[in-house]
Motif scaffolding. Structure first.
Motif, mmCIF file in Angstrom:
data_model
loop_
_atom_site.group_PDB
_atom_site.id
_atom_site.type_symbol
_atom_site.label_atom_id
_atom_site.label_comp_id
_atom_site.label_asym_id
_atom_site.label_seq_id
_atom_site.Cartn_x
_atom_site.Cartn_y
_atom_site.Cartn_z
ATOM 1 N N PRO A 74 0.826 -1.214 0.000
ATOM 2 C CA PRO A 74 0.000 0.000 0.000
ATOM 3 C C PRO A 74 0.860 1.264 0.000
ATOM 4 O O PRO A 74 0.573 2.210 -0.743
ATOM 5 C CB PRO A 74 -0.805 -0.122 1.298
ATOM 6 N N GLU A 75 1.911 1.280 0.773
ATOM 7 C CA GLU A 75 2.724 2.495 0.902
ATOM 8 C C GLU A 75 3.369 2.890 -0.426
ATOM 9 O O GLU A 75 3.342 4.047 -0.824
ATOM 10 C CB GLU A 75 3.819 2.307 1.976
ATOM 11 N N GLU A 76 3.947 1.899 -1.124
ATOM 12 C CA GLU A 76 4.597 2.281 -2.390
ATOM 13 C C GLU A 76 3.569 2.704 -3.432
ATOM 14 O O GLU A 76 3.819 3.569 -4.264
ATOM 15 C CB GLU A 76 5.537 1.191 -2.920
ATOM 16 N N CYS A 77 2.373 2.108 -3.384
ATOM 17 C CA CYS A 77 1.317 2.503 -4.323
ATOM 18 C C CYS A 77 0.827 3.908 -4.010
ATOM 19 O O CYS A 77 0.655 4.736 -4.918
ATOM 20 C CB CYS A 77 0.143 1.533 -4.258
ATOM 21 N N LEU A 78 0.613 4.200 -2.730
ATOM 22 C CA LEU A 78 0.059 5.505 -2.342
ATOM 23 C C LEU A 78 0.964 6.653 -2.773
ATOM 24 O O LEU A 78 0.476 7.720 -3.148
ATOM 25 C CB LEU A 78 -0.170 5.539 -0.825
ATOM 26 N N ALA A 79 2.266 6.432 -2.756
ATOM 27 C CA ALA A 79 3.189 7.505 -3.162
ATOM 28 C C ALA A 79 2.920 7.901 -4.612
ATOM 29 O O ALA A 79 2.815 9.092 -4.945
ATOM 30 C CB ALA A 79 4.631 7.037 -2.982
ATOM 31 N N VAL A 80 2.783 6.917 -5.493
ATOM 32 C CA VAL A 80 2.493 7.206 -6.906
ATOM 33 C C VAL A 80 1.089 7.799 -7.031
ATOM 34 O O VAL A 80 0.868 8.791 -7.748
ATOM 35 C CB VAL A 80 2.618 5.914 -7.757
ATOM 36 N N MET A 81 0.130 7.216 -6.328
ATOM 37 C CA MET A 81 -1.259 7.682 -6.418
ATOM 38 C C MET A 81 -1.377 9.156 -6.049
ATOM 39 O O MET A 81 -2.039 9.927 -6.748
ATOM 40 C CB MET A 81 -2.135 6.844 -5.472
ATOM 41 N N ASP A 82 -0.716 9.548 -4.964
ATOM 42 C CA ASP A 82 -0.823 10.942 -4.516
ATOM 43 C C ASP A 82 -0.179 11.895 -5.519
ATOM 44 O O ASP A 82 -0.690 12.973 -5.775
ATOM 45 C CB ASP A 82 -0.191 11.102 -3.121
ATOM 46 N N ARG A 83 0.922 11.471 -6.116
ATOM 47 C CA ARG A 83 1.570 12.338 -7.117
ATOM 48 C C ARG A 83 0.734 12.467 -8.375
ATOM 49 O O ARG A 83 0.754 13.480 -9.047
ATOM 50 C CB ARG A 83 2.947 11.754 -7.497
ATOM 51 N N LYS A 84 -0.011 11.421 -8.712
ATOM 52 C CA LYS A 84 -0.692 11.378 -10.012
ATOM 53 C C LYS A 84 -2.201 11.640 -9.932
ATOM 54 O O LYS A 84 -2.922 11.432 -10.899
ATOM 55 C CB LYS A 84 -0.445 10.008 -10.682
ATOM 56 N N ASN A 85 -2.686 12.031 -8.759
ATOM 57 C CA ASN A 85 -4.119 12.301 -8.568
ATOM 58 C C ASN A 85 -4.975 11.049 -8.789
ATOM 59 O O ASN A 85 -6.039 11.094 -9.391
ATOM 60 C CB ASN A 85 -4.591 13.434 -9.503
ATOM 61 N N VAL A 86 -4.468 9.924 -8.314
ATOM 62 C CA VAL A 86 -5.242 8.680 -8.367
ATOM 63 C C VAL A 86 -5.888 8.483 -6.998
ATOM 64 O O VAL A 86 -5.181 8.324 -5.994
ATOM 65 C CB VAL A 86 -4.348 7.465 -8.710
ATOM 66 N N HIS A 87 -7.199 8.525 -6.964
ATOM 67 C CA HIS A 87 -7.894 8.391 -5.680
ATOM 68 C C HIS A 87 -7.951 6.934 -5.231
ATOM 69 O O HIS A 87 -7.689 6.619 -4.075
ATOM 70 C CB HIS A 87 -9.309 8.957 -5.788
#
Ligand SMILES: [Zn+2]
Length: 403
Positions: A95-108
């Motif tokens: 989850p942590e590595e995914c959330l980093a990309v998600m937050d940068r790319k506006n992926v909710h």
């Protein structure tokens, strides 16, 4: 035989005379005698750089928050002859590595389609959905290892009900069904997608409002010989096991027809035809399916290479079916073998560029050479009203999600 030898023996190691002559000319300009110019160039080493001067737009974030309906954050640990036979999950991305990309790319939200079943599903839901509500959503999968049990139809429907109680929000069907699952599970005759033993499973999904993300068949080129006429020759050479040509495989048309019989028989179940309904090469055919089946939507995962090489047809398709198209990528953390699915910032930026800009002739995957066929794509320049639906509103409706 390694890939280079395969290319050579099939004759595809040689490129046409045009390239050879061009190279000879440039060698000449550099003061080398013409005779020393290479007479051939292996296809695998050919990396043409576009000389076009056209606008290049960098889209670091999506215009609206994104629900990515199609990702693989976990995967079955045991797969035999294409059939997942264990609930145990391999974790592809935390989850942590995914959330980093998600937050940068506006992926909710990321929808992890391959969440498995049983205790591993419970574990996955706890670690992803539970720890980060609505940022991760997990789908369940059929328990094919139970397939030979006489009451499999009932057991499978009950497993869906249990998965729902355990937090699964939908069901994922891999192309296992139709192309790998056999009457003795991993051996024997291929089981048809519309085999009636699955009917209680489809019905259970309808009753529980769990959408079914269904992957049936594969790119049409995978059903043709891997030869010099095949537009995905390099991809099939890299992954020979992706070819469904010959042997006892049904045709693409037979597979899609069997899927359509399932969708017709279960009108109260919502089906998401993954990969543009698995026929992005023929949007007229996908349109017919969408017209026929109000309980069908599609995602665009791993198919912007197809959509983007027919931008005018694709734009009309998005205009017409703007309420039925879901954003998806097929993103797989550390999936380096499949650059078109590699979960990272670059992947999302390409999708956003494709949907939001009118840029011309750009790469559809973060790779040295186009991995799903040697062509480039063109942006669709979708208006905000359609972007909002494709990025999140359509998926939110299917998943009963408020973002
Ligand atoms: Zn997938």
């Amino acid at each position: 035989m390694n890939r280079r030898q395969l290319l050579r023996s099939s004759g595809l190691g040689l490129l046409g005379g045009t390239v050879t002559r061009a190279m000879a000319r440039s060698a000449d300009l550099e003061g080398q005698p013409l005779g020393s110019a290479p007479t051939s160039l292996p296809l695998s080493e050919y990396e043409p750089k576009s000389m076009l001067h056209v606008p290049e737009t960098h889209v670091p974030k999506a215009r609206f928050p994104v629900i990515d309906i199609h990702t693989h954050l976990t995967w079955s640990k045991k797969v035999t002859n294409g059939v997942a036979l264990a609930s145990e999950r391999e974790i592809l991305g935390t989850p942590e590595e995914c959330l980093a990309v998600m937050d940068r790319k506006n992926v909710h939200s990321l929808i992890n389609l391959t969440g498995g079943y049983g205790s591993s599903l419970t574990e996955t839901v706890k670690n992803y959905d539970g720890a980060h509500p609505d940022r991760f959503i997990t789908f369940t999968e059929p328990s094919y290892e139970l397939f030979l049990q006489p009451d499999y139809p009932k057991l499978q429907a009950q497993a869906i009900e249990q998965a729902h109680r355990d937090g699964a929000r939908g069901l994922k069907i891999l192309k296992t069904l139709g192309l790998y699952l056999r009457d003795n599970i991993t051996t024997g005759t291929l089981i048809k997608i519309d085999d009636q033993r699955f009917d209680p499973m489809w019905d259970a999904c309808g009753q529980l409002n769990m959408p079914v993300g269904i992957h049936v068949s594969d790119p049409i080129a995978f059903f043709s010989p891997t030869d010099r006429f095949n537009e995905r020759y390099e991809e099939l050479s890299n992954h020979p096991d992706w070819s469904f040509y010959g042997r006892d495989f049904p045709s693409n048309a037979e597979l899609l027809e069997a899927r359509n019989r399932v969708i017709a028989r279960h009108p109260k179940t919502q089906f998401i035809g993954l990969h543009v309904g698995n026929f992005s090469e023929n949007l007229a055919s996908v349109s017919e399916d969408l017209e026929r089946f109000p309980n069908m939507t599609v995602d665009i995962a791993a198919r912007i290479g197809e959509l983007g090489r027919q931008p005018r047809t694709a734009r009309k398709f998005f205009d017409k079916y703007q309420d039925r198209i879901l954003f998806g990528t097929d993103a797989t953390p550390h999936g380096d073998e499949f650059p078109q699915q590699l979960f990272n910032d670059a992947l999302y930026e390409i999708y956003y560029r494709f949907l939001e800009t009118s840029d011309e002739y750009f790469d559809y995957a973060p790779a040295k050479t186009p991995p799903q066929g040697r062509w480039q794509i063109y942006g669709l320049d979708l208006p905000e009203s359609i972007l909002r639906k494709v990025y999140n509103a359509n998926a939110a409706r299917e998943l009963r999600l408020t973002i």
